[in-house]
Write an enzyme that holds these catalytic residues in place. Sequence first.
Site, PDB file in Angstrom:
ATOM      1  N   ASN A 192      44.956 -14.975 114.796  1.00 47.70           N
ATOM      2  CA  ASN A 192      44.876 -15.504 116.155  1.00 47.70           C
ATOM      3  C   ASN A 192      45.757 -16.748 116.198  1.00 47.70           C
ATOM      4  OD1 ASN A 192      44.203 -16.605 118.600  1.00 47.70           O
ATOM      5  ND2 ASN A 192      41.983 -16.587 118.259  1.00 47.70           N
ATOM      6  N   HIS A 244      39.160 -12.730 128.065  1.00 43.44           N
ATOM      7  CA  HIS A 244      37.965 -12.619 127.198  1.00 43.44           C
ATOM      8  C   HIS A 244      37.499 -11.166 127.091  1.00 43.44           C
ATOM      9  CE1 HIS A 244      36.682 -17.029 128.277  1.00 43.44           C
ATOM     10  NE2 HIS A 244      37.342 -17.012 127.128  1.00 43.44           N
TER      11      HIS A 244
END
Length: 394
Positions: free
Chosen positions: A9, A175
């Site tokens: 990430n 999300h």
Amino acid sequence: MDESILVVNSGSSSVKLALFNKNLEKKASALAEKLNNNDAVAHINGISEPIELPQGADHQQALQALIEIFTRTGLLKGSPFAIGHRVVHGGETFREAALIDAGTISAIKKVSGLAPLHNPVNLVGIDAMHELFPSVPQVAVFDTAYHQTLPEKAFRYALPKHCYEEWGVRRYGFHGTSHSFMVQEAARLLGKNVESTSIISAHLGNGCSITAIQDGKSVDTSMGLTPLEGLVMGTRSGDVDPGLFDYLSGRGVSASDVHAMLNNDSGLMGLSGHTNDMRTLCELAEQGDKPARLAIDVFCFRLARYIGAMTASLSHLDAVVFTGGIGENSAQVRQETIKHLGLLGLEIDPDLNQMHGKQSDHRVSHSDSRFAILTIPTNEELVIAQEASRLASN
Ligand code: AMP
């Protein structure tokens, strides 16, 4: 070859790395921060020795250093089986995770204008891992992909249609990995199939968003073209009147300054004038700090309004689910939010609420509540590892 899966990430000045075994159990995680700065640092969970990074280390040097340690300590034996990357924006091109090849990279670049702070650095992480492991399959998992099932009435803004047709101005939602994990977990806990489970999922961390999920699919969500719309967040305003731009420009504030203010100085931080940390705000409010009290009130009230609004997108509801740092840990926020929703028949059980869903059924709702209320820890890294493993095995 090792059978493990690496999850990457990469942010603008940081990169997080997680290592899963073939059974998708997490074996290690690491973080490198302040990259491209003289004081770049890195930590690996469970390893106390400081990690030497070259001065001004970039993403590739940091990843290389972390992987060297994973290898030296025997956590990683040779090349991993697959590498999964979090990619923030997939535009309308990606409805699901994708194996990375030249076509995928060029499509990610094409939509980068929609997430200029995120997609380019996500690509830096992809490039860095490709240099380190050229023959390992890499997979992109998009924050937006799960929301590609939104119906047009939910994703279109009431703007002239060329804004959508020429410039792609629409609600994309974010999300998605967390919300899709919530419906999988809620279905498991409720003993149902994902395809027949409907929830309202509230991801409340530094970034906050809420999603209506009907029969396993996202049908409405609070974040929009960018992750600025919707709920009150740590430093982001969420919804404001777009007339604000013109009003403030008349007072000498440029559009880019308003944009920076809405992203970095607003939300809990802006309202309280102190901090974006909900824990601290709850302590300050307890001591009588009025701006902290107001910040919590605005946060919970906006969230309750959105929970109410999301019911318009659903034909049935199995549970309201709280997740993210605030959603998982703040009994006060859950309690004060649900208090606004008596008309919907939602009721918290104060004792269960104090357990933060740590018991096996994760419930925080009272037995009289019309709908279950659950608290479920999110696990976006696991979803990325699952997707990477699935696509690399095909
Ligand atoms: P995340 O971005 O998911 O890591 O969430 C960060 C937010 O979670 C911050 O506002 C933290 O203050 C909040 N948070 C973490 N632990 C707690 C807690 N025990 N009580 C209240 N808020 C918390």
